[in-house]
Design an enzyme around this catalytic site. Structure first.
Site, PDB file in Angstrom:
ATOM      1  N   ARG A 201      -7.945  -5.023   0.719  1.00  0.00           N
ATOM      2  CA  ARG A 201      -6.644  -4.493   0.309  1.00  0.00           C
ATOM      3  C   ARG A 201      -6.728  -2.975   0.146  1.00  0.00           C
ATOM      4  NH1 ARG A 201      -2.153  -5.302  -3.344  1.00  0.00           N
ATOM      5  NH2 ARG A 201      -1.176  -3.266  -3.430  1.00  0.00           N
ATOM      6  N   ARG A 210       0.074  -4.912   3.273  1.00  0.00           N
ATOM      7  CA  ARG A 210      -1.185  -5.221   2.596  1.00  0.00           C
ATOM      8  C   ARG A 210      -1.697  -6.579   3.040  1.00  0.00           C
ATOM      9  NH1 ARG A 210       2.786  -4.962  -2.305  1.00  0.00           N
ATOM     10  NH2 ARG A 210       3.752  -3.797  -0.643  1.00  0.00           N
ATOM     11  N   ASP A 213      -1.808  -9.307  -1.931  1.00  0.00           N
ATOM     12  CA  ASP A 213      -1.205  -8.724  -3.138  1.00  0.00           C
ATOM     13  C   ASP A 213      -1.163  -9.815  -4.195  1.00  0.00           C
ATOM     14  OD1 ASP A 213       0.010  -6.930  -4.810  1.00  0.00           O
ATOM     15  OD2 ASP A 213       2.027  -7.285  -4.026  1.00  0.00           O
ATOM     16  N   ASP A 215      -0.334 -10.490  -8.351  1.00  0.00           N
ATOM     17  CA  ASP A 215       0.266  -9.917  -9.556  1.00  0.00           C
ATOM     18  C   ASP A 215       0.376 -10.983 -10.646  1.00  0.00           C
ATOM     19  OD1 ASP A 215       0.924  -7.196  -8.749  1.00  0.00           O
ATOM     20  OD2 ASP A 215       2.351  -8.130  -7.368  1.00  0.00           O
TER      21      ASP A 215
END
Length: 270
Positions: A201, A210, A213, A215
């Protein structure tokens, strides 16, 4: 939550900063409060529906005699993790390790370390729009499930979504998972960054393309507001590609600031 108490279990083990403590050993006293739901056992009168405190006592003894640590803090931390991972039905544990007559050159009855650790629920958003998108997402799910103190409990379908922001790029593949974890938020964030780095990444353009990812959307009902870590995710209520997979696996997961469920936030966004 209900409690099962173990008080002052005596264990002879080899822990301490001084070499003679590690070599000769000494007595330790361990007390533990096991947080669990005793309702079923209370109704059935069946030990299989509860936590066998005798077995837990032997786990404590075996673990402390099998390992040697310099610090009580380290011994307590590792023992808590061992008990939580290996004991079905154990949600939290409060553990105290006492060291009688610690060698400090003064008259001292005992010194102790007491900590409380437990399982947490975290919802993690996944996204990729480069290379083998599905492969990257599956790899992230697998690595999270294999990480120490982590259990992947649910994974959403992977959805094709348009990119967010004004950067021209390929469509994303997005998803969400429910993670049961012993890691506190910042340690969990570090793990996510480590998994992203393994997928090569790059953080060069905001909202840019990307490979992977990851989160943290929600972590229990905690609210964290730090420069590099905000929980709940600061823009999750605005993002269709976050709410759709989240609502699929947890429609009633509630935003701790807005007080709205994932299903309701998705309906309002639509």
């Amino acid at each position: 939550m209900d409690k099962i108490r173990i008080e002052n279990l005596e264990v002879f083990a080899n822990h301490g900063v001084f070499p003679e403590e590690n070599k000769l050993g000494q007595k330790f006293l361990i007390s533990a409060v096991l947080y669990t739901d005793t309702r079923k056992a209370g109704m059935t009168d069946d030990l299989a529906d509860s936590i066998h405190y005798g077995e837990v006592c032997h786990k404590i003894k075996d673990f402390l005699q099998r390992h040697t640590y310099k610090l009580l803090e380290r011994a307590a931390e590792r023992l808590c993790a061992e008990l939580l991972v290996s004991t079905p039905g154990l949600e939290q544990v409060q553990l105290e390790i006492k060291k009688p007559w610690a060698p400090i050159g003064l008259s001292l009855k005992t010194v102790s370390v007491e900590i409380r650790r437990g399982w947490h629920q975290a919802y993690i958003a996944l996204g990729s729009n480069m290379g083998d998108k599905e492969g990257y997402l599956n790899q992230a799910v697998s690595q999270l499930g294999a990480a120490e103190g982590c259990v992947v409990e649910k994974v959403s379908d992977f959805l094709v979504t348009a990119p967010y922001g004004n950067v021209e790029q390929d469509d994303f593949l997005n998803g969400c998972l429910l993670l049961r974890t012993l890691l506190p938020p910042r340690e969990l964030l570090a793990l996510l960054h480590e998994i992203e780095q393994k997928a090569d990444r790059k953080r060069e353009v905001r909202w840019g393309p990307r490979t992977l990812d990851l989160d943290i959307l929600l972590y229990d009902d905690q609210i964290v507001d730090e420069e590099d870590l905000r929980i709940p995710h600061i823009e999750m209520h605005k993002r269709d590609f976050v709410l759709r997979p989240l609502a699929q696996i947890a429609p009633y997961a509630r935003h701790p600031l807005m007080g709205k469920t994932a299903a309701r936030m998705l309906a309002e966004l639509e």
